[in-house]
Design a protein around this motif. Structure first.
Motif: not given
Length: 801
Positions: A636, A643, A647, A673, A690
C-alpha cells in the motif's frame, strides 16, 4: 476365539469383501488390513472428478478412518507386505512387522502400464492410478502448460479433461483410428471425438510414440513417423498390469493375474485373491462391478453361507466421459450372425445401436443419451425375447410402461449401481428394513448412486415400485447428513426452540439414526452449538477433524504442516531464528514461504507437532481451520507509489479482528492498496480495494478450481468501518452458512441482494457485530487460558507479541 483374517490391500474390491463379511457375521473374524497408500479406502473412479476440480480428495473416501475403528479393524497404512510365508501362515511387511493369519485375502490391485520407451523415467512421466498421481498432476498444472496423454481409452480421456480444466494445453495420442475402441464403435467414437474437440481437447490419432525426450524433465515426444510434440507432462493411460509379484514369490499360480477358482481360492489353501490382481477363468477384470461381485462371492464363502461362487461377469460401461454420456455392453461390432437396430439423431448428437441375434440382444452402444442402458442391459443378461417389442422406439414394449416393467422384472441379484456394486435386492431390502423413502437415504445407506449418480433414475424407480404411492421424487428432501432427514436450518431451529445444550442431546431429541452421529454431523453439530451458544457451550475437540485437533494440516505421507501466524506477512528476526532452530531440531524436511505469506514447516511427524508448537511459542496461523486463514495485502501507501491507503496496516488489523472465530468453512480476505488489485482482493471471501477517498468493499469471491468474482457491496471512508462490516459479514455467514460451505456457494444459495439487504440495514449489522464480538471474546479467552495453563505446567514461556 475369532479367526484371524488378514487382507493385503486397502482398495475398493478388498474392502467391499470385508464390508460384506461384516454384514453377514461381524463376530467371525479378527480383521487386519494392510495398505501401501497413506489413506483410508477411497473411490479410484472419482479421481478424475478430483483432477477436474469438481470434488476434493476428502470427498472420495468410501470408508473414513472412524469406520475401521467402529468395526474393530486393525489398519496399517503406508506399509507394504513384502513376503507371504504360507507355511507359517504369516505375512511380513517392509517395517519388519509379522502378522499371523488363518485366512488371507490378496487384493493388491494393479499398476498402470508404463510403455518401455526411452525417456520413460524422466521427471514428468506418470501413470494415473492413485491420489499421489492426481496430486502430482494438479501441482504440475500450476507450473507447466503443455501435457500429452498417451492412450485414448476411458482413463486417458478423463485425465485429459481434468488437465484441460486445470488450464493445460492437452494432446491425446492414440495408436488406433478410434477412441475407446473397446467400448464404442466407430460412429459413437467419432461423435465423442468431435464433442471433446469442442471442449479444447486435441488428438493425434494413429500415432505411435517412439521415445520421450528431455534432460532431467520431459520436454517432448517423438513419434515413429518422425514427427514430434513439445510437452511438459506425459500421462501414460495405455492399460493396467495386475500386481502379482508378491503372490508369485509366495509360490501361488500366476498367469496374467493370480489364478483363482469360483470361490476366489488361489493354488495355496487359505489364500484368496479378489479384484484386479486376480484371474478367473482366464479373465482379469478392470471395471468395478465385477470386482465387487468377486468380493461379495468370497465373503459369502468365508462366512459359511451356501454359494455357487463367482460365475464371471458380463461387462458393461455406463459413464460420463468429460460430460458426454455413453453406455456399452456385450458386443459392439456387427458380424455375420448379428443384425443391428440403429437410431441416430445427428442434430441432437444421439446414437443408439442394438445388436440382435436370434431375437435376443447381444450388444448395446449408446451415445448422447444413456438412459436406456440399464433397461437394455437387463434384457441382454436375461436373454429376453424381443418379439413383443417395437424397434421404432428402441425396444420400448408396446402398450406398457417400459421402465416400470423393467424394474419389476429385474432379479434381486442384478446390479443397479455399477460403480459401487449395489444390487436391486440390496436396495429393496434397505428400503423395507431401514424404512427409507428418498433417493438420498438409499444412497447413504447402500451407496447406490454415491459415485457418478447415473443410476439415480433406476434407484428412484425401485423406490416407487417398492413404496407405491408413498414415494414422491419431487417431495424428496436431503438432510444435513445420513443420520437425519432434517436440513441444516431445521436442525439449528430445533436447537434454538428446544434449548438443546449438546450434540448428543440434539441427536437423541431429534431422532438421529446413529446415537454417536457420523463424520459429517459430529463436526457440524459442534460448530452449530458453539455458534449459537458462544459463552455457554464448551468446544468438543474430539468432534473436530484431525487437522484442527493437531493444529496442523495432515500431509499425504501422514506428517503435518506447522504454520505460525504472521500478520500481513511480517515477522521479526527473533521469530525467524526461532523457526530455523525448530526446523533443525526436528529435522523438518521443508521450510517454505506459503501462498499466504507465512513461513511453513512441512513434514513434521505427528508425535512432534505439540513439541514444535511448544518450542516455537508462536500463535497458530490457523492454516488448517474452518475460520479466517489470512488477509492478503500489498504494501500500500507505505512503500508503493500507486498506493492510496495503508493496505498493509489495514490487512493486519483486519486479520487480528476476525482471526480464530470458527466459520462454516475456511475464509480468506484481501486488501489491495489501489485498483490495480495486487492482493487479488476480488476473488476473496471478503475483499477491500483502497481508493483515494476511502475503501470499496466486496464479498463472495473464490479463487479455487471453480472461480467466482466478488460482488460489489458498498464504499466506506474509514478503516473502522471496513472492520465493522467485515465482522457483520462474517457473523451473517456464520449464522446462515451450512457447515463445510464456502462463501461463494453460500452467496449463490442466499442471493447477493438478500445479503446486501442485511448488511445495509444498520440495525441488523449492529446486532451481527455485537454477536461476533461476543463470540470472539470466548475464543480469545480460550486461547489465553490455554497459554496460561501451559505456562503453569512449564511447557513453554509465553512470548508477548
Amino acid at each position: 476365539m475369532r479367526k484371524k483374517l488378514v487382507m493385503i490391500g486397502n482398495g475398493m474390491a478388498g474392502v467391499r469383501c470385508v464390508e460384506e463379511i461384516l454384514k453377514r457375521n461381524r463376530d467371525l473374524f479378527e480383521i487386519t488390513i494392510i495398505g501401501d497408500e497413506p489413506h483410508p479406502n477411497y473411490n479410484r473412479i472419482m479421481l478424475s472428478n478430483v483432477l477436474q476440480g469438481s470434488v476434493q480428495f476428502d470427498e472420495i473416501n468410501v470408508n473414513e478412518w472412524d469406520w475401521y475403528k467402529e468395526n474393530d479393524i486393525t489398519l496399517y497404512t503406508g506399509e507394504e507386505v513384502i513376503e507371504i510365508a504360507s507355511e507359517m501362515k504369516e505375512v511380513i511387511t517392509n517395517t519388519g512387522r509379522r502378522i499371523q493369519y488363518d485366512e488371507l485375502i490378496i487384493a493388491t490391485g494393479s499398476s498402470p502400464f508404463i510403455l518401455p520407451l526411452p525417456g520413460k523415467d524422466l521427471e514428468g512421466v506418470i501413470g494415473f492410478r492413485t491420489i499421489q498421481d492426481t496430486e502430482y498432476m494438479i501441482n504440475t498444472a500450476k507450473k507447466y502448460k503443455k501435457a500429452a496423454v498417451i492412450g485414448g481409452g476411458l482413463l486417458g480421456l478423463e485425465a485429459a479433461k481434468g488437465l484441460i480444466d486445470r488450464g493445460m494445453d492437452v494432446h491425446v495420442i492414440h495408436l488406433l483410428p478410434h477412441l475407446m475402441e473397446q467400448q464404442l464403435d466407430s460412429t459413437a467414437a467419432n461423435m465423442l471425438k468431435r464433442d471433446l474437440e469442442l471442449q479444447g481437447m486435441k488428438f493425434l490419432m494413429e500415432k505411435q510414440t517412439s521415445k520421450i525426450i528431455g534432460n532431467d524433465r520431459v520436454e517432448g515426444l517423438v513419434f515413429s513417423d518422425g514427427t514430434s510434440l513439445e510437452c511438459d507432462l506425459v500421462v501414460m493411460a495405455v492399460g493396467i498390469r495386475p500386481n502379482t509379484a508378491l503372490a508369485a514369490n509366495a509360490g501361488l499360480k500366476v498367469n496374467r493375474g493370480i489364478v483363482v477358482n469360483d470361490y476366489m481360492k488361489t493354488s495355496i489353501d487359505h489364500i484368496y485373491a479378489v479384484g484386479e490382481c486376480s484371474e478367473h477363468n482366464g479373465i482379469t477384470y478392470g471395471l468395478v462391478a465385477p470386482l465387487y461381485e468377486q468380493g461379495t462371492a468370497l465373503a459369502t464363502y468365508l462366512t459359511g453361507e451356501e454359494t455357487k461362487g463367482y460365475q464371471g461377469s458380463i461387462l458393461s460401461t455406463q459413464l460420463k466421459v468429460a460430460g458426454c454420456d455413453l453406455f456399452s455392453g456385450g458386443k459392439i461390432h456387427e458380424d455375420s450372425d448379428t443384425k443391428a437396430i440403429i437410431v441416430q439423431d445427428q442434430f441432437a448428437g444421439l446414437y443408439k445401436k442394438i445388436l440382435i441375434e436370434e431375437n435376443k440382444i447381444v450388444g448395446i452402444v449408446l451415445y448422447g443419451d444413456a438412459s436406456d442402458g440399464t433397461r437394455l442391459f437387463t434384457m441382454l443378461k436375461k436373454e429376453t425375447d424381443i418379439s413383443g417389442f417395437t424397434s421404432a422406439a428402441v425396444l420400448q414394449q408396446v402398450g406398457a410402461d417400459a421402465v416400470t416393467d423393467m424394474i419389476a422384472e429385474m432379479d434381486a441379484e442384478e446390479t443397479v449401481c455399477g460403480c459401487n456394486g449395489v444390487t436391486k435386492g440390496t436396495i429393496v431390502q434397505a428400503i423395507l428394513e431401514q424404512d427409507l423413502h428418498t433417493y438420498e437415504e438409499v444412497k447413504t445407506c447402500t451407496k447406490a448412486g454415491a459415485s457418478c449418480g447415473k443410476c439415480r433414475g433406476v434407484v428412484e424407480g425401485i423406490l416407487s415400485h417398492t413404496l407405491g404411492d408413498s414415494f414422491s421424487a419431487v417431495e424428496e428432501k436431503v438432510g444435513m447428513c445420513g443420520c437425519t432427514i432434517l436440513t441444516r436450518d431445521e436442525v439449528v431451529e430445533e436447537i434454538r426452540a428446544k434449548g438443546l445444550q449438546s450434540p448428543k442431546e440434539v441427536r437423541n431429541v431429534l431422532g438421529f439414526a446413529h446415537e454417536e452421529g457420523c463424520s459429517t454431523c459430529r463436526p457440524a453439530l459442534n460448530y452449530y452449538m458453539r455458534m449459537l451458544y458462544p459463552t455457554e457451550y464448551a468446544d468438543d475437540k474430539a468432534s473436530r477433524f484431525v487437522n484442527e485437533r493437531m493444529e496442523g494440516n495432515i500431509q499425504k505421507d501422514g506428517t503435518f504442516s506447522v504454520i505460525p501466524r504472521m500478520y500481513g506477512g511480517t515477522t521479526t528476526g527473533d521469530d525467524l531464528i526461532k523457526l530455523g532452530e525448530v526446523a533443525k531440531k526436528y529435522n523438518v524436511p521443508l521450510v517454505k514461504i506459503t501462498g499466504a505469506s507465512r513461513v511453513g514447516l512441512y513434514g513434521v511427524k505427528k508425535e512432534d507437532v505439540p513439541n514444535v508448537w511448544k518450542d516455537l511459542g508462536m500463535r497458530s496461523g490457523y492454516a488448517y481451520s474452518k475460520s479466517l486463514r489470512n488477509v492478503k495485502s500489498c504494501v500500500g501507501s507505505r512503500f508503493c507509489r500507486f498506493g492510496t491507503q495503508d493496505a498493509l496496516g489495514l490487512g493486519i488489523d483486519l486479520e487480528k479482528a476476525i482471526e480464530m472465530v470458527d466459520t462454516p468453512h475456511k475464509m480468506k480476505m484481501g486488501v489491495s492498496g489501489c485498483p490495480r488489485n495486487c492482493a487479488e482482493a476480488l476473488t476473496k471471501d471478503f475483499g477491500v480495494i483502497c481508493v483515494e477517498n476511502g475503501f470499496q468493499l466486496y464479498f463472495g469471491g473464490n479463487g479455487g478450481t471453480v472461480t467466482r468474482d466478488c460482488d460489489s457491496f458498498m464504499a466506506v471512508k474509514t478503516e473502522d468501518e471496513v472492520i465493522y462490516y467485515a465482522k457483520a459479514f462474517t457473523q451473517y455467514y456464520r449464522e446462515t452458512g451450512i457447515y463445510n460451505e464456502r462463501t461463494a456457494p453460500w452467496v449463490e444459495r442466499l442471493g447477493t441482494e438478500t445479503i446486501k439487504a442485511v448488511l445495509l440495514d444498520r440495525n441488523m449489522t449492529d446486532q451481527l457485530v455485537a454477536r461476533f464480538d461476543e463470540a470472539k471474546s470466548t475464543y480469545e479467552e480460550a486461547w489465553t487460558s490455554a497459554l496460561e495453563n501451559k505456562k503453569k505446567m512449564g511447557m513453554f514461556e509465553v512470548i508477548k507479541r
